[in-house]
Design a protein around this motif. Structure first.
Motif, PDB file in Angstrom:
ATOM      1  N   CYS A 225      42.952  39.663  48.117  1.00  0.00           N
ATOM      2  CA  CYS A 225      44.384  39.968  48.337  1.00  0.00           C
ATOM      3  C   CYS A 225      45.184  38.682  48.197  1.00  0.00           C
ATOM      4  O   CYS A 225      44.884  37.674  48.872  1.00  0.00           O
TER       5      CYS A 225
ATOM      6  N   LYS B 156      37.166  41.628  45.822  1.00  0.00           N
ATOM      7  CA  LYS B 156      38.590  41.826  45.575  1.00  0.00           C
ATOM      8  C   LYS B 156      39.385  40.956  46.548  1.00  0.00           C
ATOM      9  O   LYS B 156      39.173  41.032  47.765  1.00  0.00           O
TER      10      LYS B 156
ATOM     11  N   THR C  91      33.508  38.611  40.309  1.00  0.00           N
ATOM     12  CA  THR C  91      32.166  39.177  40.294  1.00  0.00           C
ATOM     13  C   THR C  91      31.136  38.064  40.412  1.00  0.00           C
ATOM     14  O   THR C  91      31.239  37.036  39.725  1.00  0.00           O
TER      15      THR C  91
ATOM     16  N   ALA D 218      40.019  39.787  41.114  1.00  0.00           N
ATOM     17  CA  ALA D 218      38.680  40.205  41.535  1.00  0.00           C
ATOM     18  C   ALA D 218      37.672  39.235  40.942  1.00  0.00           C
ATOM     19  O   ALA D 218      37.820  38.782  39.797  1.00  0.00           O
TER      20      ALA D 218
ATOM     21  N   ARG E 210      46.767  40.666  40.686  1.00  0.00           N
ATOM     22  CA  ARG E 210      45.498  41.208  41.167  1.00  0.00           C
ATOM     23  C   ARG E 210      44.382  40.248  40.768  1.00  0.00           C
ATOM     24  O   ARG E 210      44.378  39.688  39.669  1.00  0.00           O
TER      25      ARG E 210
END
Length: 474
Positions: free
Chosen positions: A472, A470, A307, A305, A303
């Motif tokens: 993929c 996010k 910011t 992500a 995963r």
């Protein structure tokens, strides 16, 4: 370096009269081969004589002013033969120019340039101390060596292939590789390029279209490229203002803080646009950011992500001058409507200690502007959401050398030097109130005192909300 060269060094024979003077070991030009070890140089046109790692004791002449591609030529199979060539020719000039001479021109050059008495003395010293005799046919010896030499075996630094360093360089598009060290053209030491993972993540933020085209998995961390599209009113390119930003990554739930980053120059933007197949109808600004792993080994990405948050932007709200202790200045933050009062505690014109501006070695070479104004103040109510700063609107004076140098290559100060201090308490010990309430502003420094400073009050804050992207993973 072979044993004979070491023997020569032990004899302490000075070749300077033969125009082969000792030089800095860092002497290097765009055409200096990799692994070159300097023997000496005549001090003109950048010419230098050297050994090259991988070629034994063969002696080479490097001549940066020669026409391409004739920058480097072998002169002797070993240092002993190099000295015998000097004995035969009297100095280095004929050796360095042999490649461009036929035999008749070469012999004529030797007749027109006989050794001086000082050179003859050194030549005799070489013969006596090293038991050497002049080369029988120097022109033929060097011609055979140069004609049979494979010049393709010489390796050069990247400067040799850089058109900015070598105008005759044939441009070769570099292979697209990304390194965690931050070098566009190769990693540090044995660093391997990162593995590219194409993500092609698009999003809108701060009024612009953005893309994260790829991430790169390296041994030391992850590299992320951020691309921002720039649209001009007429389809041209424009530079967006105040788009500095901070970023952080979260991999498998673990936060990675950025360790560094860089913006792309025009050349690298063009290469990135081609590599990522970005639209060419608009301009692009591209940043590369580096996130070191928090684990001993690089993790398997499940995963991801990222910011992004805008760096705070300063917006001037009010300007004033002629401040004095006891003055109270009212400032309104237009967005929130909050009213703040700036109460001047103290104000003085002073000369800062020289030690505040540089190290001892820097102070020996440079003179720094030291005259400035120092103001302490309080803000009420204490700002929470908005960060208020006070700074000098004028530019300061640039540092200057204490002794003017004549060499054009020496560095010089450019632009101004600005010193602005916003502190929680006065460094000069003003007042008795709580430390958290007192702030200090220091004006830009000058060599001569200035009678008045125009201060500007600015609110420093983010104007765009943070965004979490996010991604993929394949």
């Amino acid at each position: 370096m072979g044993s004979f060269y070491q023997k020569f060094l032990r004899r302490r024979i000075d070749l300077t009269p033969l125009n082969i003077a000792p030089g800095d070991v860092d002497t290097a030009y765009f055409c200096t081969p990799k692994g070159a070890s300097l023997i000496g140089l005549p001090g003109v046109d950048g010419i230098h004589y050297c050994f090259i790692r991988g070629f034994g004791e063969m002696v080479f002449a490097v001549s940066p002013m020669n026409p391409a591609p004739d920058y480097v030529h072998p002169l002797a199979k070993n240092f002993e033969d190099f000295l015998r060539l000097l004995l035969a020719c009297g100095s280095e000039a004929a050796l360095e120019q042999r490649w461009a001479m036929n035999e008749e021109t070469f012999e004529s050059f030797l007749c027109d340039n006989p050794p001086t008495p000082e050179q003859q003395k050194v030549l005799e010293e070489i013969g006596d101390k090293l038991k050497l005799t002049p080369m029988e046919d120097p022109w033929q010896y060097m011609k055979e060596l140069q004609d049979s030499f494979d010049y393709s075996k010489i390796s050069y630094t990247k400067d040799f292939y850089d058109p900015n360093m070598n105008e005759n360089a044939q441009y070769e598009k570099p292979k697209w590789q990304v390194y965690f060290s931050g070098d566009f053209h190769g990693g540090e030491g044995r660093e391997r390029p990162g593995e590219e993972i194409s993500v092609k993540k698009e999003f809108c933020w701060a009024g612009h279209r953005w893309m994260i085209p790829s991430i790169y998995i390296c041994t030391k961390g992850m590299v992320v490229d951020f691309c921002m599209e720039v649209k001009g009113e007429d389809g041209g390119k424009e530079e967006p203002a105040n788009m500095e930003f901070r970023s952080a990554a979260e991999v498998n739930g673990m936060k990675l803080n950025k360790s560094g980053g860089m913006g792309f120059c025009h050349e690298m933007v063009e290469q990135a646009v081609e590599h990522y197949v970005l639209e060419t109808s608009h301009g692009w600004r591209i940043w590369r950011e580096f996130f070191p792993w928090q684990t001993k080994r690089k993790p398997r990405l499940k995963r991801l992500a990222i910011t992004i948050e805008q760096e705070p932007v300063s917006r001037t709200a009010f300007c004033f001058h002629g401040a004095k202790p006891g003055d109270s200045i009212e400032v309104i933050h237009q967005k929130s409507g909050h009213t703040y009062h700036i109460d001047i505690e103290s104000y003085e014109v002073c000369e800062m200690p020289e030690t505040r501006f540089g190290s001892e070695s820097e102070l020996e070479q440079w003179e720094f502007p030291r005259h400035c104004h120092i103001m302490t103040y309080r803000i009420s109510p204490e700002p929470i959401a908005e960060k208020i700063i006070i700074e000098d609107r004028a530019e300061g004076d640039a540092p200057r050398r204490k002794q003017q140098e004549t060499d054009g290559w020496l560095p010089s100060a450019d632009g101004d030097m600005m010193v602005v201090g916003i502190c929680s308490s006065s460094p000069l010990g003003h007042g008795d109130r709580a430390v958290s309430e007192v702030r200090t502003a220091v004006s830009s420094p000058h060599f001569q005192p200035v009678s008045q400073v125009e201060w500007q009050v600015a609110f420093r804050e983010k104007e765009v909300e943070d965004i979490v992207i996010k991604i993929c993973l394949p």
